[in-house]
Design an enzyme around this catalytic site. Structure first.
Site, PDB file in Angstrom:
ATOM      1  N   LYS A  34       0.848  -1.204   0.000  1.00  0.00           N
ATOM      2  CA  LYS A  34       0.000   0.000   0.000  1.00  0.00           C
ATOM      3  C   LYS A  34       0.880   1.250   0.000  1.00  0.00           C
ATOM      4  O   LYS A  34       2.088   1.171   0.263  1.00  0.00           O
ATOM      5  CB  LYS A  34      -0.931  -0.011   1.221  1.00  0.00           C
ATOM      6  N   ARG A 132      -9.103   0.972  15.432  1.00  0.00           N
ATOM      7  CA  ARG A 132      -9.005   1.688  14.162  1.00  0.00           C
ATOM      8  C   ARG A 132     -10.096   1.187  13.222  1.00  0.00           C
ATOM      9  O   ARG A 132     -11.218   1.666  13.262  1.00  0.00           O
ATOM     10  CB  ARG A 132      -7.585   1.481  13.598  1.00  0.00           C
ATOM     11  N   TYR A 261      15.745  31.205   5.587  1.00  0.00           N
ATOM     12  CA  TYR A 261      14.684  32.009   6.213  1.00  0.00           C
ATOM     13  C   TYR A 261      14.900  32.154   7.722  1.00  0.00           C
ATOM     14  O   TYR A 261      15.212  31.164   8.405  1.00  0.00           O
ATOM     15  CB  TYR A 261      13.327  31.322   6.014  1.00  0.00           C
ATOM     16  N   MET A 309      11.308  25.060   0.569  1.00  0.00           N
ATOM     17  CA  MET A 309      10.423  24.215  -0.236  1.00  0.00           C
ATOM     18  C   MET A 309      11.221  23.328  -1.209  1.00  0.00           C
ATOM     19  O   MET A 309      10.952  22.139  -1.356  1.00  0.00           O
ATOM     20  CB  MET A 309       9.441  25.091  -1.012  1.00  0.00           C
TER      21      MET A 309
HETATM   22  C1  LIG Z   1      -3.270  -3.789   7.910  1.00  0.00           C
HETATM   23  C2  LIG Z   1      -1.784  -3.788   7.856  1.00  0.00           C
HETATM   24  N1  LIG Z   1      -1.121  -4.950   7.797  1.00  0.00           N
HETATM   25  C3  LIG Z   1       0.221  -5.016   7.751  1.00  0.00           C
HETATM   26  C4  LIG Z   1       0.991  -3.868   7.779  1.00  0.00           C
HETATM   27  C5  LIG Z   1       2.486  -3.989   7.732  1.00  0.00           C
HETATM   28  O1  LIG Z   1       3.070  -3.504   8.921  1.00  0.00           O
HETATM   29  P1  LIG Z   1       4.648  -3.374   9.014  1.00  0.00           P
HETATM   30  O2  LIG Z   1       5.043  -2.407   7.963  1.00  0.00           O
HETATM   31  O3  LIG Z   1       4.907  -2.871  10.386  1.00  0.00           O
HETATM   32  O4  LIG Z   1       5.196  -4.741   8.750  1.00  0.00           O
HETATM   33  C6  LIG Z   1       0.344  -2.628   7.838  1.00  0.00           C
HETATM   34  C7  LIG Z   1       1.128  -1.415   7.896  1.00  0.00           C
HETATM   35  O5  LIG Z   1       0.773  -0.346   8.279  1.00  0.00           O
HETATM   36  C8  LIG Z   1      -1.076  -2.588   7.896  1.00  0.00           C
HETATM   37  O6  LIG Z   1      -1.755  -1.416   7.981  1.00  0.00           O
END
Ligand SMILES: Cc1ncc(COP(=O)(O)O)c(C=O)c1O
Length: 371
Positions: A34, A132, A261, A309
């Site tokens: 992701k 969550r 700055y 920036m």
């Molecule tokens: C649902 C879920 N599974 C697995 C992971 C992987 O976690 P890590 O990067 O700590 O191995 C994440 C990471 O945020 C996650 O949100």
């Protein structure tokens, strides 16, 4: 191109093999890709891991899943954040497996699957204590009983996420694991077959064998960082990402010259200052002003003044023969020294994950094999 993110696919392969060292040969792996593979580029990373036989890819949303399908990646894909009602049809057509934690989505997905004459796989997300996303632990049984009648859905897995596996206190992780096990027992009693239950992130892969269940979900360890410093002695990982730039100007300034700055840095004596075309627009955080370091000529140079920036300045007074166009390493190794994402994160008051996402997703990436 002055600023480049280099992605070392050899290091990615090494880290993937490290995951295998911790699990049984029968345990499946879902690589978490992701957020564009934590800034490493989800297409390249997913193709490489698919070649190595990864069983699943975990994306954030449907859009990311479609990017992988368009790139002709046929590995099973789980959409971890779940889907909206409007996305049900697309999910079915593109063979994506959504996380489900809402009854309305389960119903709509089932209707759409029925219309298309398909059985749609889903992974049910349980909130065992992260607070969550997911079905609250105490509502799992009633949720399951309500979706049992949806014959066009196949619940392939229950899954959950751990809040504290990267910390030394084990108690909360054990509490979450107990809740997860209870949900699995309950679901199996109700007749769900559940092939691939999963809860283990990188920290739990390394530290909690009992959390592996049927499948593990490594993220950060694939990219060569440790979930926290206590993991460094337990596994040897190779950082995958390097961020490089070049010096675009060098100037000799007299004592008492202000830099950037707000003049937060004043040269204490005559100083040689290098200007580098990297700033917070490149994901290099402003909180690294007067704190960060970069590598030039194999030596450390301190960032002086506020990160702008698109520009930052480094003091190079003590670096011999420094010249315009010299390579600057902001993340990664140069000669014998290395700046890790953990080091930058510590200076910036954040975690390596954020450093990778910020830099990787804001700069041109190039992919290389073994160094
Ligand atoms: C649902 C879920 N599974 C697995 C992971 C992987 O976690 P890590 O990067 O700590 O191995 C994440 C990471 O945020 C996650 O949100």
């Amino acid at each position: 191109m002055v600023n480049t993110i280099e992605i070392d696919l050899g290091a990615l392969r090494h880290n993937f093999q490290q995951v295998r060292r911790f699990i049984k040969p029968t345990t499946k792996i879902m690589a978490i890709v992701k957020s564009d593979a934590y800034g490493h580029g989800m297409i390249h990373v997913s193709k490489e891991l698919s070649k190595l036989g990864v069983d699943f890819l975990g994306v954030g949303d449907v859009r990311e899943g479609l990017v992988l399908r368009k790139a002709k990646i046929s590995t099973p894909i789980v959409v971890l954040l779940g889907i909206s009602e409007e996305e049900c049809s697309t999910v079915i057509q593109n063979n994506l497996i959504p996380a489900v934690y809402r009854l309305d989505i389960a119903h709509r997905l089932s209707q759409e699957a029925l219309k298309k004459g398909r059985i749609q796989k889903i992974h049910l997300k349980i909130d065992t204590g992260m607070g969550r996303l997911g079905i609250p632990a105490h509502e799992v049984t009633s949720f399951l009983s309500k979706i049992r009648s949806l014959k066009s859905l196949e619940v392939e897995a229950l899954f959950s996420h751990l809040a504290c596996a990267h910390e030394s206190d084990e108690e909360y992780t054990r509490f979450q694991l107990e809740r997860f096990k209870k949900a699995i027992v309950e679901a199996k009693k109700m007749g769900f077959s559940l092939l691939y239950n999963h809860i283990a992130n990188s920290a739990a892969i390394i530290d909690y064998k009992e959390a592996h269940f049927d499948l593990v979900r490594p993220g950060i360890m694939l990219y060569g960082s440790y979930p926290s410093s206590q993991f460094k002695e337990k596994v040897s990982l190779k950082p995958v990402m390097t961020f490089k730039s070049k010096i675009i100007q060098i100037k000799r300034l007299p004592p008492n010259s202000g830099i950037s700055y707000g003049r937060t840095y004043i040269t204490p004596g005559e100083a040689l200052i290098a200007t580098i075309p990297v700033g917070y627009d490149n994901g290099y955080m402003k909180s690294l002003s007067n704190k960060g370091e970069v590598l030039i000529g194999g030596r450390r140079a301190k960032i002086v003044g506020v990160v702008c920036m698109n520009l930052l300045m480094a003091e190079v007074t003590n670096i011999p023969n420094v010249q315009v166009n010299d390579e600057v390493v902001l993340l990664g190794s140069q000669m014998k020294d290395v700046i890790t994402a953990e080091e930058i994160a510590e200076r910036a008051g954040t975690i390596s994950y954020e450093i990778y996402c910020a830099l990787g997703n804001r700069n041109q990436r190039i992919y290389k094999e073994e160094p």
